[in-house]
Every structure is written in C-alpha cells, then in structure tokens.
Design an enzyme around this catalytic site. Structure first.
Site, PDB file in Angstrom:
ATOM      1  CE  LYS A 190      -3.594   2.337   2.813  1.00  0.00           C
ATOM      2  NZ  LYS A 190      -3.882   3.435   1.703  1.00  0.00           N
TER       3      LYS A 190
ATOM      4  N   PRO B  53       4.167   8.561   0.529  1.00  0.00           N
ATOM      5  CG  PRO B  53       3.448   9.380  -1.216  1.00  0.00           C
ATOM      6  CD  PRO B  53       3.890   9.833   0.030  1.00  0.00           C
ATOM      7  CB  SER B  54       8.754   6.417  -2.093  1.00  0.00           C
ATOM      8  OG  SER B  54       8.250   6.791  -3.278  1.00  0.00           O
ATOM      9  NE  ARG B  55       6.416   0.485   2.572  1.00  0.00           N
ATOM     10  CZ  ARG B  55       5.050   0.443   2.076  1.00  0.00           C
ATOM     11  NH1 ARG B  55       4.383   1.709   1.640  1.00  0.00           N
ATOM     12  NH2 ARG B  55       4.704  -0.709   1.924  1.00  0.00           N
ATOM     13  CG  LEU B  56      10.900   8.513   0.849  1.00  0.00           C
ATOM     14  CD1 LEU B  56      11.390   9.353   0.101  1.00  0.00           C
ATOM     15  CD2 LEU B  56      12.141   8.012   1.658  1.00  0.00           C
TER      16      LEU B  56
END
Ligand SMILES: Cc1cc2nc3c(=O)[nH]c(=O)nc-3n(C[C@H](O)[C@H](O)[C@H](O)COP(=O)(O)O)c2cc1C
Length: 217
Positions: free
Chosen positions: A13, A194-197
């Site tokens: 997700k 987003p992007s695990r940031l």
C-alpha cells in the site's frame, strides 16, 4: 501456509493521503494528540481509542495486548484493567510501558513511551461504577490471565457474583481492578508517505520542555 505467505508478500500500500510538517504541528504533544484523536473519531475509525500496550517483565520479557484508552490530559494516558493480570504483574515490577495507536484509514501511527502510575482508587471506583452492571460483575468473575479449566469456570463465577450482589445497588470495585496512567517521556506521530518516506515527528520531554525532532522513516 504457502498461499497465504505469497499473498502477504504481495500486499503493498502506498500511503499518500496526508503529510506532517514541523511548522503545522502543535508545540504541545497532548494538543497534537487531541487533534489527531478528534480526526480519528470524525473519520469513524472502528475503536479509535483501542491501543496496544506493551509491558516488560522483571526478566526483560516484553508482551503486548490491546486495551481501551479511557482518558488523557497533560498528566498522561489512562486505561483500566486487572492489577493481577499478566500486564499488571509486569507493571508492578517494571515501571515503563509503551502505547501504540494504528489508524490505517488515516495512515497514522502514534507511539507513546513513558512510566506507569496506578491511578487514585476513587477515580478508578468512579469509572468502575460508570460501566454497565454486567461489566462490573465481569470484573469480579475474571481472574484475568489465569489459566482456567474451561469457559464454565467464568460463567459460573459470573452467576456466583450476580447472586452475591443482587441486593446491592452499588457493586464495590474489586481491589484488584483499576486504572493506570502512562506519563509520557516521548510521543511520536507517524504519517505514512509515498515511497516509504514517511513523516515522523517525536516530542521528547527534556526538563519539562517538549523538544520536537524529525526521525528518519
Ligand atoms: C478492542 C479490545 C479492547 C480491549 N480493552 C481492554 C481494556 O480496556 N482492559 C483490559 O484489561 N483488557 C482489554 N482487552 C483485552 C486485552 O487485550 C487482554 O486480552 C487482557 O487485558 C489480558 O491481557 P494480559 O494477559 O496481557 O494482562 C481488550 C481487547 C480488545 C481486542
């Protein structure tokens, strides 16, 4: 288990619904918690006040379970339980605990670390008496965390106490039941990005002043 494991591996997700900036948060972590809790209630999240509480035994063994937050203010975060339970025994020996809220619909997590204090007996009794009568009897009937032979043990205990208290308008609070207050030393607010940031802002209490720091995701 292969099928479910390959399913789990494929679950992904992206979190993208909000962000958390230093300049937007309240300088007071309790006010920031209040805001996020309001938003969780408004978003109609199921059981927004359910939180994981982690305790650690005297031997250093951690354990976690869900309990319900029943109040908070600048003095701490309160929940109620059985003082003789697994968690109660842990907290009698190790004064530190951690709370964690996860609200997937808001892509948010809050982690609260702190020390534990049993709350005043009168406040515990007032809350006990605000609960439905059946829950009050349930607190007497459950020797929480003890191994029992079968379900009948608690059902019989419930009947026993229902009978014992049937002429009493006010059921006494059991000695072994009451509240704990977690007095935070740090509170971390996590917002998925987003992007695990992800955004992570941690408030730490340094000499009664709350310092805000950004943590790497
Ligand atoms: C949604 C939810 C809310 C719960 N609320 C409480 C609570 O407020 N107090 C409590 O003692 N147990 C509560 N429980 C049960 C605990 O998770 C746990 O099973 C119980 O307290 C015994 O934990 P222990 O053996 O680690 O001490 C709740 C469980 C769930 C799933």
């Amino acid at each position: 288990m292969e099928a479910i494991n390959s399913k789990i591996v494929s679950l992904r997700k992206e979190y993208s619904s909000a962000f958390l900036n230093e300049e937007d948060v309240n300088l007071n972590p309790f006010k920031q918690f209040e805001l996020w809790m309001h938003q969780a209630v408004e978003a109609q999240i199921l059981e927004p006040h359910a939180m994981t509480v982690s305790t650690v035994s005297a031997e250093g063994k951690p354990s976690s379970r869900i309990v319900l937050l029943r109040g908070f203010d600048e003095n701490g975060f309160v929940f109620y339980t059985n003082y003789s339970s697994h968690k109660g025994n842990d907290m009698a020996q190790n004064k530190y605990a951690c709370l964690n809220f996860f609200w997937p619909d808001l892509e948010r997590q809050i982690r609260i670390e702190g020390s534990i204090l049993k709350i005043n007996q009168q406040i515990s009794a007032d809350y006990f008496h605000s609960r439905p009568r059946e829950s009050q009897i349930g607190a007497w009937a459950s020797n929480q965390s003890a191994v029992i032979e079968n379900r009948k043990v608690v059902e019989d205990a419930f009947l026993h106490y229902s009978e014992q208290f049937k002429h009493l308008e006010v059921i006494p609070k059991p000695e072994h039941w009451g509240g704990y207050n977690i007095i935070p030393t740090s509170i971390e607010f996590w917002q998925g990005r987003p992007s695990r940031l992800h955004d992570r802002l941690r408030y730490s209490n340094v000499n009664d002043v709350w310092k805000i720091e950004r943590l790497s995701p």
